[in-house]
Write an enzyme that holds these catalytic residues in place. Structure first.
Site, PDB file in Angstrom:
ATOM      1  CD  GLN A  10     -62.735 -12.785 -12.562  1.00 16.92           C
ATOM      2  OE1 GLN A  10     -62.237 -13.801 -12.119  1.00 16.92           O
ATOM      3  NE2 GLN A  10     -62.105 -11.630 -12.576  1.00 16.92           N
ATOM      4  CD  GLU A  58     -58.394  -8.581 -11.966  1.00 14.36           C
ATOM      5  OE1 GLU A  58     -57.296  -8.096 -11.659  1.00 14.36           O
ATOM      6  OE2 GLU A  58     -58.509  -9.566 -12.715  1.00 14.36           O
ATOM      7  NE  ARG A 111     -53.287  -9.601 -10.955  1.00 14.81           N
ATOM      8  CZ  ARG A 111     -53.176 -10.127  -9.749  1.00 14.81           C
ATOM      9  NH1 ARG A 111     -52.008 -10.356  -9.216  1.00 14.81           N
ATOM     10  NH2 ARG A 111     -54.257 -10.465  -9.107  1.00 14.81           N
ATOM     11  CB  THR A 121     -51.639 -11.168  -4.641  1.00 16.62           C
ATOM     12  OG1 THR A 121     -51.962 -10.874  -6.005  1.00 16.62           O
ATOM     13  CG2 THR A 121     -50.249 -10.648  -4.330  1.00 16.62           C
ATOM     14  CG  ASP A 145     -57.660 -18.229  -4.267  1.00  9.55           C
ATOM     15  OD1 ASP A 145     -58.679 -17.524  -4.150  1.00  9.55           O
ATOM     16  OD2 ASP A 145     -56.739 -17.985  -5.072  1.00  9.55           O
TER      17      ASP A 145
END
Length: 392
Positions: free
Chosen positions: A231, A57, A199, A62, A227
């Site tokens: 988590q 997050e 998301r 993005t 990327d």
């Protein structure tokens, strides 16, 4: 007998000739393969490897999508359509979180009355919560969108949303809830902005090749950006990407100082980011690797920090507000920036202090800002390359 010998010699010569021709052809093919491999190897030397790291997050994905939009061809219609199910899933999951959260607050909160829903609204909430629990979600239609909007606008849900930091409510909530009618249209095709807000947890590794200046190597460096999921259960996949990295772009969501992890609700997100950044800095293979720290989600940070003091986070417990309004926002931002600077130098061995370290204020959803930031990153890395080549 002499004739037989001559015939055999003729056959042997013919076979040798065929073998020689076949060998020559095989050798030529091998040489062409070697030439191409060498060509690709030389081309690879000009490609700079960038690693996009950060906790879950943090806004990494993005940023990744912005790079695709800014420096590549963007998303074609099929790619845009592939996000319809993702966006609809985001909406169902979010309204379930809010409805379930309001029920929990109504039962356990000291001021429980403001979280109580009417019987009529509860019927809608139960239906939507059940849909949000499924593994496969129905396509959002006007009827469902109307029910979600009714629930969203209820005062108890709005009170619950105000405490979203306690419930893992995603940042995209307000944007999607305010666009329900458009998102539920039968002919809906996501916009670029919709895709940026969507998301999806990154699993595995995704990569993209780009140049902030242009595709032609003569006009600027060419980068390959990787990327990986942020988590905890995804981080074991990071290690095999650590070799040969030109720069690490580390995303830290500075707005999340009052939130806990999705995977561990006892752990503050900012403290997790601090520990993760410290661990990455100490990796032996990053001895000469440049570090670009993106202090991300500044747009959310500036709206939050005047309402929720920084010192609710254990890492920022020594923070003291000094002003109000924009001055206080800047003061708070500079405090966070200084904390990360101190951490960088504490975690950096003396023989690594000459590696490039830059900090950028970012908002991953702001395309102009992301473009400007990557131009600055490109400039910093090109200067480093010139310095190492003895040209500066």
């Amino acid at each position: 007998m002499l004739i037989t010998v001559l015939e055999n010699m003729g056959l042997l010569c013919s076979k040798n000739r065929r073998y020689t021709e076949a060998d020559a052809e095989e050798n030529a093919q091998a040489a062409e393969i070697d030439r191409r491999i060498e060509q690709e190897r030389k081309a690879e030397k000009h490609i700079q490897k960038l690693l996009l790291l950060g906790a879950g997050e943090s806004g990494k994905s993005t940023i990744f999508k912005q790079i695709k939009l800014l420096f590549q061809t963007g998303f074609d219609e099929d790619e845009l359509k592939s996000y319809i199910s993702v966006i609809h899933a985001n909406i169902y999951q979010t309204i379930k979180i809010l409805y379930d959260g309001s029920k929990e607050f109504a039962q356990n909160d000291a001021d429980s009355s403001k979280y109580v829903l009417s019987s009529e609204i509860k019927v809608i909430g139960e239906k939507l919560s059940e849909i949000g629990s499924r593994l496969d979600y129905p396509r959002l239609n006007r009827e469902l969108a109307q029910e979600i909007e009714t629930l969203w606008k209820d005062s108890a849900i709005q009170e619950t949303y105000a405490r979203g930091n306690e419930l893992q409510v995603p940042d995209c909530t307000h944007y999607f809830m305010e666009n329900l009618q458009r998102l539920s249209d039968a002919n809906y095709i996501p916009t670029k902005e919709d895709v940026l807000y969507a998301r999806v947890r990154t699993t595995g590794v995704v990569e993209i090749q780009f140049s902030p200046v242009g595709e032609n190597k003569k006009s600027g460096e060419v980068y390959r950006l990787f990327d990986v999921g942020g988590q905890r259960n995804e981080r074991r996949k990071w290690i095999h990407l650590f070799e040969g990295v030109t720069a690490v772009i580390f995303c830290a969501a500075i707005s999340e100082y009052d939130q806990t992890l999705f995977e561990d609700e006892q752990k503050n997100r900012m403290v997790e980011t601090k520990e993760l950044f410290d661990w990455v800095l100490k990796q032996p293979c990053f001895e000469k690797t440049s570090f670009m720290l993106f202090l991300n989600k500044f747009d959310i940070f500036e709206n939050k920090v005047l309402k929720v003091p920084l010192n609710v986070c254990e890492w920022f417990k020594d923070y003291q507000p000094v002003s109000t309004g924009k001055q206080e926002i800047e003061h708070a931002y500079e405090f966070v920036k200084k904390k990360f600077e101190e951490l960088y130098f504490q975690s950096t061995a003396p023989d690594r202090v000459d590696r490039v370290f830059k900090i950028y204020r970012t908002t991953a959803l702001d395309q102009k800002l992301v473009k400007k930031t990557f131009k600055l990153v490109d400039e910093s890395l090109r200067r480093r390359n010139l310095f190492e080549a003895g040209l500066l």
